[in-house]
Write a protein that holds these residues in place. Structure first.
Motif: not given
Length: 262
Positions: A137-138, A254-257, A261-262
Motif C-alpha cells: 500500500m502506498s 490495515i492492509v485488509k482495510d 477500499e480499492k
C-alpha cells in the motif's frame, strides 16, 4: 542446520538486529555494511559476544564491492540494503526516483544474480527480500520509496515462480516490516518535505502534512524489533518458506482495510 547467511545493509537497524539473531541461532553470518566504520563496530561486537559473524563493507551499488560475494558459499542471501526518498509524484525530481530504484531494486537484483550462480550449481539456497508494508500500500508523498518496494514484491514473486520451474531447490521469500523504530523512519520523515518549494502544489498544506505525519508515526511505530526479526529468522531457516512474512500482526487489519477500499 547451520547455514551461511549473507545480509546487506547490516550496519544499523533491522539488518544489524537480524544478523545478530541469526548468528546467535548458530548460523555463520556475513553481515555486510555500507561503510568500514559500521563493519568494524560489528566485528568488535561479534568478538565480544563469541558470535560467528564476519563483517565487511559492501556498497550494493558498487560492482567491485558486489564481486566480493562471488567466492562465498551462500546458503541464504538477505537483500536488506535500501534508502528512502520522498516527494509528490506530480513534481518530484525523477533523478531521485532513479537513484532510489538503483539502490533498492537494481543493486539487489544484481547481488541476487551473483549469489544464485552458486546456489543453482549446489541446488540449494534461499533469497530473502526485505520489502515493507508500503510494498502493498502506498503512502502519499513517499511515492518514490513505495514504488521501489512494490517493484521488489513483483521481482520476488516472479523469481520464486521461476525457481520452482527450474526445480533447483531455491527458495524465495519477502519480509514486510511495519513501522518499527530503527532510525530509518526518522531519517525519511526528517527529509520528507525537503523537496517542497514555495512553488509546490502542496506548499500551503505543509504544516498540516508535517503534523499529521508526526501523529501517525507516534501512534504506529513500535520499538520491539523482535517480532519482525523472528520472521526473518523463520524465513531463513525454513525448508519451504512462505512467500510473505509481515509484522506486527495488527498490520493485517490495515492492509485488509486498504485493499477493501480499492
Amino acid at each position: 542446520m547451520k547455514k551461511n547467511v549473507l545480509i546487506s545493509g547490516a550496519g544499523t537497524g533491522l539488518g544489524r538486529a537480524a544478523s545478530i539473531a541469526l548468528a546467535r541461532n548458530g548460523h555463520r553470518v556475513f553481515a555486510t555494511t555500507f561503510d568500514e566504520m559500521q563493519a568494524e563496530e560489528l566485528k568488535h561486537f561479534a568478538a565480544s559476544n563469541a558470535l560467528e559473524l564476519e563483517s565487511f563493507k559492501l556498497d550494493v551499488t558498487s560492482e567491485q564491492d558486489r564481486e566480493q560475494i562471488r567466492d562465498i558459499e551462500i546458503d541464504v542471501l538477505i537483500n536488506n540494503a535500501g534508502i528512502g526518498y520522498s516527494g509528490s509524484i506530480a513534481e518530484v525530481d525523477v533523478e531521485l526516483v532513479r537513484e532510489n530504484f538503483e539502490v533498492n531494486v537494481f543493486a539487489g537484483i544484481e547481488l541476487t544474480q551473483l549469489a544464485l550462480k552458486g546456489m543453482i550449481a549446489r541446488r540449494r539456497g534461499s533469497v530473502i527480500f526485505i520489502s515493507s508494508i508500503v510494498g502493498r500500500m502506498s503512502v502519499p508523498f513517499l511515492g518514490p520509496y513505495c514504488m521501489t518496494k512494490h517493484a521488489i514484491e513483483a521481482a520476488a514473486e516472479a523469481l520464486r515462480a521461476e525457481m520452482d520451474v527450474l526445480g533447483a531447490n531455491i527458495q524465495v521469500a519477502l519480509i514486510e516490516p511495519g513501522p518499527y523504530y530503527t532510525g530509518f523512519n526518522q531519517q525519511i520523515m526528517g527529509n520528507k518535505f525537503s523537496w517542497m518549494s514555495q512553488e509546490s502544489y502542496f506548499y500551503d498544506q505543509l504544516d498540516s502534512l508535517k503534523a499529521q505525519d508526526e501523529d501517525t508515526l507516534k501512534e504506529l511505530e513500535t520499538t520491539d524489533l523482535g517480532t519482525i526479526v523472528e520472521k526473518i529468522v523463520a524465513a531463513a531457516e525454513a525448508k519451504r518458506p512462505d512467500l510473505r512474512y509481515f509484522a506486527p500482526e495488527w498490520l493485517l487489519r490495515i492492509v485488509k482495510d486498504h485493499e477493501a477500499e480499492k
